[in-house]
Design a protein around this motif. Structure first.
Motif, short mmCIF file in Angstrom:
data_model
loop_
_atom_site.label_atom_id
_atom_site.label_comp_id
_atom_site.label_asym_id
_atom_site.label_seq_id
_atom_site.Cartn_x
_atom_site.Cartn_y
_atom_site.Cartn_z
N TYR A 878 0.82 -1.21 0.00
CA TYR A 878 0.00 0.00 0.00
C TYR A 878 0.86 1.27 0.00
O TYR A 878 0.52 2.27 0.60
N ARG A 879 2.02 1.19 -0.69
CA ARG A 879 2.91 2.36 -0.78
C ARG A 879 2.28 3.43 -1.68
O ARG A 879 1.41 3.13 -2.50
N ALA A 880 2.76 4.67 -1.52
CA ALA A 880 2.31 5.77 -2.38
C ALA A 880 3.04 5.68 -3.71
O ALA A 880 4.25 5.45 -3.75
N GLN A 881 2.30 5.86 -4.81
CA GLN A 881 2.88 5.70 -6.13
C GLN A 881 3.78 6.88 -6.50
O GLN A 881 4.68 6.74 -7.34
N GLU A 882 3.54 8.04 -5.89
CA GLU A 882 4.25 9.24 -6.30
C GLU A 882 5.58 9.45 -5.58
O GLU A 882 6.30 10.42 -5.85
N ARG A 883 5.96 8.58 -4.62
CA ARG A 883 7.22 8.77 -3.92
C ARG A 883 7.82 7.41 -3.53
O ARG A 883 7.12 6.40 -3.45
N THR A 884 9.12 7.43 -3.29
CA THR A 884 9.84 6.20 -2.91
C THR A 884 9.44 5.80 -1.49
O THR A 884 9.37 6.64 -0.59
N LEU A 885 9.23 4.52 -1.31
CA LEU A 885 8.82 4.01 0.01
C LEU A 885 9.97 4.15 1.02
O LEU A 885 11.11 3.78 0.74
N GLU A 886 9.63 4.71 2.19
CA GLU A 886 10.57 4.77 3.32
C GLU A 886 9.88 4.21 4.55
O GLU A 886 8.76 4.62 4.89
N VAL A 887 10.54 3.27 5.20
CA VAL A 887 10.02 2.68 6.45
C VAL A 887 11.02 2.99 7.56
O VAL A 887 12.23 2.79 7.41
N HIS A 888 10.51 3.49 8.70
CA HIS A 888 11.35 3.82 9.86
C HIS A 888 10.90 2.98 11.05
O HIS A 888 9.72 2.96 11.40
N ILE A 889 11.86 2.28 11.66
CA ILE A 889 11.58 1.46 12.84
C ILE A 889 12.50 1.93 13.96
O ILE A 889 13.72 2.00 13.79
N LYS A 890 11.92 2.29 15.12
CA LYS A 890 12.74 2.80 16.23
C LYS A 890 12.04 2.54 17.56
O LYS A 890 10.83 2.31 17.62
N VAL A 891 12.85 2.57 18.63
CA VAL A 891 12.32 2.42 19.99
C VAL A 891 11.96 3.80 20.52
O VAL A 891 12.81 4.69 20.57
N LEU A 892 10.67 3.97 20.90
CA LEU A 892 10.22 5.26 21.42
C LEU A 892 10.31 5.33 22.93
O LEU A 892 10.54 6.39 23.50
N ASP A 893 10.12 4.21 23.61
CA ASP A 893 10.11 4.23 25.08
C ASP A 893 10.63 2.90 25.59
O ASP A 893 10.39 1.85 24.97
N ASN A 894 11.32 2.96 26.70
CA ASN A 894 11.89 1.75 27.30
C ASN A 894 11.67 1.83 28.80
O ASN A 894 12.56 2.17 29.57
N SER A 895 10.41 1.59 29.24
CA SER A 895 10.05 1.76 30.65
C SER A 895 10.37 0.49 31.42
O SER A 895 10.96 -0.46 30.90
N GLU A 896 9.92 0.46 32.69
CA GLU A 896 10.21 -0.69 33.55
C GLU A 896 9.48 -1.94 33.06
O GLU A 896 9.99 -3.06 33.17
N ASP A 897 8.25 -1.78 32.53
CA ASP A 897 7.39 -2.94 32.24
C ASP A 897 7.36 -3.33 30.77
O ASP A 897 7.16 -4.50 30.44
N GLU A 898 7.51 -2.37 29.86
CA GLU A 898 7.33 -2.70 28.45
C GLU A 898 8.20 -1.83 27.56
O GLU A 898 8.74 -0.80 28.00
N VAL A 899 8.34 -2.28 26.31
CA VAL A 899 9.11 -1.55 25.29
C VAL A 899 8.14 -1.11 24.21
O VAL A 899 7.31 -1.90 23.75
N LEU A 900 8.24 0.17 23.80
CA LEU A 900 7.38 0.71 22.75
C LEU A 900 8.21 0.89 21.48
O LEU A 900 9.19 1.64 21.47
N VAL A 901 7.80 0.15 20.41
CA VAL A 901 8.51 0.22 19.12
C VAL A 901 7.58 0.90 18.11
O VAL A 901 6.40 0.55 18.00
N SER A 902 8.13 1.87 17.38
CA SER A 902 7.37 2.56 16.32
C SER A 902 7.75 1.99 14.96
O SER A 902 8.94 1.86 14.63
N PHE A 903 6.71 1.63 14.15
CA PHE A 903 6.89 1.17 12.76
C PHE A 903 6.09 2.12 11.87
O PHE A 903 4.85 2.12 11.92
N SER A 904 6.78 2.99 11.12
CA SER A 904 6.07 4.00 10.33
C SER A 904 6.51 3.93 8.87
O SER A 904 7.64 3.56 8.56
#
Length: 970
Positions: A878-904
């Motif tokens: 489901y990429r956009a036809q008018e631009r090159t696909l870019e995917v960014h994966i990073k850790v947003l938060d690293n608390s005591e109980d859980e890890v939050l990962v962003s996939f955009s």
């Protein structure tokens, strides 16, 4: 011919000689050279033979050597001819030659000697002679030499110039010819001593050419040759300026000594090693020095306690930096404060100092007084001779409300007096001020705000040396409390005589001066029986704890208030518990003059407390946690169960509020706050609350709090009983979780019902319809083949749905049994990228993983791979036809109980408002223009929930989509 040496002998002699033997032909070429050529010139015989001598000659000697060679060819004999040859190594070799021409042999026979050493020696000798001549001739001092016979053999230029005599006039004559008559005998005596080998020094007085009398520092010493005296040399240095300078210095020294002795400051000088070089009389007196003993001694040996101290530090600084120092220091050895000025010079230090002990001590006292004045609670005011305020302290502002800027320049009483101030007292004060007399009065004054206060005003005039009053210092003490207390005491005196509690007035010897009727009712003793007795001796009970009596006596003797409960005996012998409150009364000097003693019967309260203590013993043994708190909810006592449950010792708990020990940010105090008003009204309350132990473990409690009321029905303390209901609460939580799981499973069941009713029914209905139709169609017809094709498609569609169902059910069944492990996120991402490498390359897509290497989470490796695979697959699809696909994966938060990962991604996105709750449901799709089954995001969510995680999403059409993946932390 017979006299000639044989060739053999000649050859041996030549080879043994260190000199160079050689022959030249008429053309100047070598025809023979002895072996010495190798040592002298560095060339072997073969290297020289046939070569012209000029090839080896220093060009500076070319012309002279050619001239000598021509003379030899004409028959002249050359002896001691010098020139210079060039060694094979390039160095110059001075040579001395002897040569002769032989007609018979048609050769020049030569002997050459290396005279390098002789040249060097001759040069050094000439240099030495020139140096000596220069030193002798041009020496600025007078020099002359005498022979053993006493005749002058040599004089220098300075001799001639100073005495106005030429060398010819004195050489060959005795020294007496130019010496003054009075110096002749002295000179001859020292001359004879010098001939004996002695060196002598003396002063010689001479008259110069311009008839000026000069003094010379003279040395006579023997001139030795081979150990024998051959003459005497005299050196005379003109020291007349030094003599004059010395005389001037001595005169200046006397003047300086007179000056230093006459100045009022003490003065000493030190050399660069801190040795004393001068002490004046004032220094002797002031710091107990003695110039006869201490000059030449090291100052730090005289004052060892100053080593490393201020004096040494400052002196060393002056010597090292060349800067003068000024300081004030305490010299312990003489118990004096000295003001010191030290001035460095090339010779050391010049130090002036005087005794400023009085000034320092006065300043210290003044500083102390200033500090006291600025910080004292009393108001301090300084006025000039006309009564205008010059300075006020902080307490003046605090007591009156007037700032220094508002007060300075005004008279105190125009600021502070008011209409209710007693006029008689004011007139008395003004009279004292007019007469410059000190006084102390009590005045009613007014603050800036108009508030009335009572001040005790003490004014002291300050006089100068001429006995003129120059200013006044006033101290204002706020005695409002005392005045009010006096007035209250007057009112209370009547009350005290009628009050039920016992009231005693005791003198400073602790003996009773007065008791009221309440005392008689309390103890049974009449006024006359109590008068002159010590209360705790009159009422002493043998069963009482003596520590209470000792505390009461000790506090009273210290002049301190005391509040204590004591067991007394009444006159009839009955026990009575009495609360004794003693307050000292002070005179103006702060000394205790009397004590006011209040005594109240607290027997019932003490007995109640003892009952409570018995109950506390029971509480200490119960399994429930019990604590007693005061009316401010500060812990007074806890039982052993409290200590076991929470881990706090009795000492750690007492004085703290339960909330300070047991609560944290997760504790909800709402229920208690709602019930707190009821508790303060004297009603017991119950509630449940989450508390925490000392090591921060959760404990759920059922709390019952009961108030303990005083005689007025007001709560004076509270008893709390805490029951550990953690297990029950956990069961409730498990039940709640089970309910949520049932609710979720019910939703899943609804999903499956939908799938069966729609996704399964459609292909089954198609297959059944075609199956019914097939028997009626000719098997050889095209329609039959088409029907079979549709039947196959329906069966494949049915198979796909069944496979999806099986996959989903296997994930759901794994919940609770799935084994989680430490999985590195980057490994799962790289595996997903590898699986989708071809479609990524086809669309030129780029994946940016900004996750640290080695970063791990608690997960199933297969599920984590599936999550990133499905998300990355959707991003590509489901990429956009008018631009090159870019995917960014990073850790947003690293608390005591859980890890939050962003996939955009920056794909086409979707309308989140329209999608609402259908984003992660099975077979839900939002891009009808692209192929897909609508199962990928459902699997992502299902995988995450199976691992104890969750997922959220935000998306915008045309901008892209971002997924927030929550994973359990290791």
């Amino acid at each position: 011919m017979e006299s000639r040496l044989s060739p053999n002998v000649w050859e041996k002699m030549v080879q043994a000689s260190p000199d160079l033997f050689c022959t030249f032909n008429r053309n100047g070429k070598f025809t023979y050279a002895s072996s010495a050529s190798s040592n002298i010139l560095g060339y072997h015989e073969e290297e020289l033979k046939g070569r012209h001598y000029t090839e080896f000659l220093n060009t500076d000697y070319l012309s002279a050597t050619q001239k000598a060679f021509e003379d030899i060819l004409t028959g002249s004999k050359a002896n001691n001819f010098e020139n210079c040859f060039i060694h094979k190594n390039g160095s110059s070799v001075p040579m001395l030659w002897s040569a002769v021409w032989s007609e018979e042999e048609q050769s020049v026979f030569c002997v050459g000697r290396d005279i390098t050493e002789r040249k060097i020696s001759r040069s050094k000798l000439e240099e030495s002679e020139q140096r000596y001549k220069g030193l002798f001739e041009y020496n600025p001092d007078i020099l002359f030499v005498e022979s053993k016979e006493g005749l002058v053999t040599e004089v220098n230029y300075s001799f001639c110039n100073t005495l106005g005599l030429s060398s010819e006039e004195v050489v060959g004559l005795p020294a007496s010819s130019f010496l003054p008559a009075e110096m002749v005998a002295v000179s001859e005596m020292y001359f004879k001593e010098a001939l004996l080998g002695n060196t002598l020094r003396f002063d010689l007085e001479l008259m110069t050419a311009n008839t000026e009398h000069r003094v010379f520092d003279t040395i006579k010493f023997p001139v030795m040759v081979n150990g024998a005296v051959v003459g005497v040399q005299t050196i005379a240095k003109d020291i007349t300026p030094i003599i004059h300078s010395f005389e001037t210095i001595q005169q200046q020294k006397k003047k300086l000594n007179t000056i230093f002795e006459s100045i009022t400051d003490a003065f000493i000088t030190l050399d660069n090693s801190s040795n004393i070089t001068y002490i004046n009389s004032e220094a002797e007196r002031l710091v107990h020095l003695d110039k006869r003993y201490h000059i030449g001694k090291n100052i730090w040996r005289i004052f060892p306690e100053q080593v490393g101290g201020k004096f040494q530090t400052q002196y060393l600084y002056a010597l090292e930096t060349g800067k003068a120092v000024h300081f004030t220091g305490y010299l312990h050895e003489v118990d004096k404060w000295l003001q010191v000025k030290a001035f460095p010079s090339a010779e050391g230090l010049s130090i002036y100092f005087d005794d400023v002990s009085e000034q320092v001590r006065s300043r210290e006292e003044l500083e102390k007084l200033s500090l006291v004045a600025s910080k004292t609670i009393n108001s301090v005011v300084i006025t000039d001779k006309d009564g205008q305020i010059e300075w006020v302290n902080e307490s003046f502002t605090r007591l009156t409300g007037y700032t220094p800027s508002e007060a300075v320049g005004k008279a105190p009483y125009t600021l502070l007096l008011g209409e209710e101030t007693d006029q008689a007292t004011v007139e008395r004060v003004l009279e004292k001020i007019k007469n410059a007399e000190p006084f102390k009065e009590e005045l009613l004054v007014y603050r800036k705000s108009g508030e009335k206060r009572w001040f005790e005003v003490e004014v002291t005039p300050v006089f100068n040396e001429a006995s003129d009053m120059v200013r006044r210092i006033a101290i204002h003490t706020d005695i409002t409390g005392r005045i009010q207390a006096q007035r209250e005491l007057e009112k209370l005196s009547l009350v005290a005589s009628k009050v039920n509690s016992g009231v005693l007035i005791i003198d400073k010897a602790l003996k009773i001066e007065w008791v009221n009727e309440g005392f008689t009712k309390l103890t049974g003793y009449e006024f006359e029986e109590a008068l002159g007795r010590v209360p705790f001796e009159l009422l002493c009970n043998s069963k009482a704890d003596t520590k209470s009596y000792q505390l009461l006596r000790s506090k009273m003797m210290q002049g301190k208030p005391v509040d204590v409960e004591i067991l007394y005996s009444k006159k009839d012998g009955q026990d009575v518990w009495v609360r004794v409150q003693v307050n000292p009364i002070y005179d103006e000097g702060g000394n205790v003059t009397k004590y006011v003693n209040l005594q109240a019967d607290v027997t019932e309260r003490v007995n109640s407390r003892k009952e409570l203590e018995k109950l506390s013993l029971v509480a200490s043994k119960t399994n429930n946690s019990v604590l007693i708190v005061d009316r401010d909810f500060r812990i007074e006592w806890v039982n052993e169960s409290f200590i076991r449950l929470f881990g706090y010792s009795m000492e750690e708990a007492i004085g703290k509020k339960p909330s300070e020990l047991l609560h944290n940010q997760n504790t909800d105090e709402t229920t208690f706050r709602l019930l707190e008003g009821k508790l303060n009204q004297g009603h017991p309350i119950s509630f449940e609350i989450l508390n925490y132990t000392k090591n921060r473990q959760e404990v759920w409690l059922s709390v019952d709090i009961s108030p303990i009321l005083d005689e007025h029905g007001e709560p004076e303390r509270f008893v709390g009983v805490q029951t550990d209901i953690t297990a029950l609460k956990r069961s409730e939580i498990e039940l709640s979780k089970l309910t949520k799981d049932l609710y979720r499973q019910n939703n899943d069941l609804q999903q499956f019902t939908y799938i069966v009713s729609h996704n399964l029914r459609s292909p089954v209905a198609n297959a059944l319809g075609i199956a019914d139709l097939l028997p009626s169609i000719n098997s050889e017809s095209e329609m039959y083949d088409t029907s079979l094709k549709y039947l196959k498609e329906s069966i494949l569609q049915l198979d796909t749905v069944l496979k999806d169902m099986n996959r989903i059910l296997s994930i759901r069944d794994s919940k609770g049994t799935l084994e989680l492990e430490r999985v590195e996120i980057n490994d799962a991402i790289q595996q997903a990228q590898s699986s989708l490498k071809e479609p990524l390359q086809q669309c030129d897509g780029v994946v940016y993983s900004i996750i640290p290497n080695g970063f791990k989470v608690k997960a199933s490796k297969a599920y984590l791979y599936s999550i990133f695979y499905n998300l990355l697959s959707n991003a590509i699809k489901y990429r956009a036809q008018e631009r090159t696909l870019e995917v960014h994966i990073k850790v947003l938060d690293n608390s005591e109980d859980e890890v939050l990962v962003s996939f955009s991604d920056n794909g086409s996105g979707f309308d989140l408002e329209k999608a609402k709750d259908n984003v992660f449901k099975l077979y839900k799709r939002f891009h009808t223009d692209r192929k897909g089954k609508g199962i990928g995001l459902f699997l992502v969510k299902t995988h995450l929930e199976a691992m104890g995680g969750r997922i959220e999403v935000k998306s915008q059409v045309g901008q892209g989509t971002e997924f927030f993946i929550y994973l359990p932390k290791i």
